[in-house]
Design a protein around this motif. Sequence first.
Motif, PDB file in Angstrom:
ATOM      1  N   GLY A 280       6.788  19.097  -9.933  1.00 58.40           N
ATOM      2  CA  GLY A 280       6.841  20.514 -10.306  1.00 58.40           C
ATOM      3  C   GLY A 280       8.257  21.003 -10.557  1.00 58.40           C
ATOM      4  N   GLY A 281       8.463  22.322 -10.469  1.00 61.41           N
ATOM      5  CA  GLY A 281       9.771  22.932 -10.681  1.00 61.41           C
ATOM      6  C   GLY A 281      10.347  22.559 -12.035  1.00 61.41           C
ATOM      7  N   THR A 282      11.695  22.388 -12.057  1.00 60.04           N
ATOM      8  CA  THR A 282      12.333  22.117 -13.348  1.00 60.04           C
ATOM      9  C   THR A 282      12.147  20.671 -13.826  1.00 60.04           C
ATOM     10  N   SER A 283      11.482  19.813 -13.023  1.00 62.71           N
ATOM     11  CA  SER A 283      11.303  18.435 -13.519  1.00 62.71           C
ATOM     12  C   SER A 283      10.496  18.452 -14.824  1.00 62.71           C
ATOM     13  N   CYS A 284       9.540  19.361 -14.930  1.00 66.81           N
ATOM     14  CA  CYS A 284       8.723  19.442 -16.157  1.00 66.81           C
ATOM     15  C   CYS A 284       9.582  19.926 -17.331  1.00 66.81           C
ATOM     16  N   THR A 285      10.514  20.849 -17.045  1.00 67.68           N
ATOM     17  CA  THR A 285      11.425  21.343 -18.084  1.00 67.68           C
ATOM     18  C   THR A 285      12.289  20.197 -18.601  1.00 67.68           C
ATOM     19  N   VAL A 286      12.801  19.404 -17.654  1.00 67.41           N
ATOM     20  CA  VAL A 286      13.687  18.289 -18.023  1.00 67.41           C
ATOM     21  C   VAL A 286      12.916  17.262 -18.848  1.00 67.41           C
ATOM     22  N   LEU A 287      11.721  16.939 -18.394  1.00 70.43           N
ATOM     23  CA  LEU A 287      10.863  15.993 -19.138  1.00 70.43           C
ATOM     24  C   LEU A 287      10.700  16.465 -20.576  1.00 70.43           C
ATOM     25  N   ASN A 288      10.327  17.737 -20.725  1.00 70.19           N
ATOM     26  CA  ASN A 288      10.047  18.267 -22.053  1.00 70.19           C
ATOM     27  C   ASN A 288      11.293  18.326 -22.928  1.00 70.19           C
ATOM     28  N   ALA A 289      12.385  18.832 -22.359  1.00 70.88           N
ATOM     29  CA  ALA A 289      13.601  19.011 -23.168  1.00 70.88           C
ATOM     30  C   ALA A 289      14.165  17.657 -23.587  1.00 70.88           C
ATOM     31  N   ALA A 290      14.166  16.690 -22.671  1.00 76.35           N
ATOM     32  CA  ALA A 290      14.683  15.360 -23.009  1.00 76.35           C
ATOM     33  C   ALA A 290      13.794  14.741 -24.081  1.00 76.35           C
ATOM     34  N   ASN A 291      12.498  14.957 -23.958  1.00 81.10           N
ATOM     35  CA  ASN A 291      11.582  14.409 -24.965  1.00 81.10           C
ATOM     36  C   ASN A 291      11.801  15.064 -26.328  1.00 81.10           C
TER      37      ASN A 291
END
Length: 379
Positions: free
Chosen positions: A316-327
Amino acid sequence: MTKAVSILGSTGSIGKQTLEVCTELGIKVAALTAHSNVELMEQQVRQYHPQLAVLYQLEAALELARRLSDVDVKVVYGLSGVIEAAELPESDTVVTAVVGMIGLQPTLAAVRLGKRVALANKETMVCAGELVMDAAHQYGAEIIPVDSEHSAIFQCLQGCRNRSEVKRMILTCSGGPFFGLSREEMSQKTCADALCHPNWSMGAKITVDCASLMNKGLEYIEAMRLFDVPPEQISVVIHRQSIIHSMVEYRDGAVLAQMGTPDMRLPVRYALTYPNRAISALPPLDLLSCPPLTFQAPDLEAFPCLQMAMMCAKTGGTSCTVLNAANEAAVGRFLREEISFGQIPDLVERALQTVPVISTPALEDILEAEQRARECAER
Ligand code: NDP
Ligand code: MG
């Protein structure tokens, strides 16, 4: 039912189909936005007569304004322009069909005005789903999914009065063009190979995401946010024919599925007419000429993007943001032919290892995590 719309991303695959549905249903088009496609935006403005037209890129907007000097339309640019389209008082519904996390702030702006949001832009839900859903509750805004799987689940939930009766949500997945290949076999696939989807015709970014199964990973997180279910209650099943668009299993063992020929105009139409259903001219689903419907478990080893997304859903948290932005950054590089297909998961993994997680982020934390992940994947 929707009376007037602002379409964010009108020149894209979902945007164009939304315009077709608006014509069919007699819905007024109040605002159109795109990134830089001057040619098509000019045509759309002349055909649909919105009061506001937005191009994100300044030079493109200037060119559009010059070409439309004979038309009564306001032309603006930039993120503030896209937000202005989302906030336009004349539109009761905002269709967010831009690609990427750029959809976040305009979606939030529409939500804060209590508008209906017909949401195609899954990246927004992945990056900041909790924030968007909290705002939707606070401001009484309806978020109606357009992504076909989430529209299917939303439809299967109609009539469910007690959400604790839901046992599981089952996302179906076509498997994409590289279904059945090993990670090694996939690693050297080209852009042309990845852009060849078996069942759907879509924008380039989502088509690459379908090939890596990152799309299903993003949808896994999207489902968790939209329907407020823990990741343990979501599963993914490969269904090559894309006839069942997703399912809901109830605690008494009943499994409801929404079926139909793969055509995004159906979920778009439903998001605009909900809770009603409009007559459609789409060809009906002919079960007798359908191929046999098959189901398989996804191969998480061959498709690490799906596995990483499932892990981020748990973290959860910003890990999903990081996943998406890096992708987003990695797919951009793959489309520019700077990296191989096999490097997409590598860059995402590196960003996940590099950018620290904030568990209950505010908007600024999300934007910062996005920036750092993007920089990491661009390197
Ligand atoms: P496309 O690439 O076809 O279209 C993207 C649209 O967004 C274009 O209108 C583009 O403008 C616009 N855009 C891009 N960047 C900006 C920006 N910075 N500011 C304003 N507008 C911008 O994408 P799709 O239609 O395929 O997908 C849109 C969204 O819907 C994605 O989030 C995708 O995941 C989701 N989705 C799509 C499905 C599909 O069938 N296509 C199915 C389910 C979900 P321009 O043309 O000028 O570049
Ligand atoms: Mg989908």
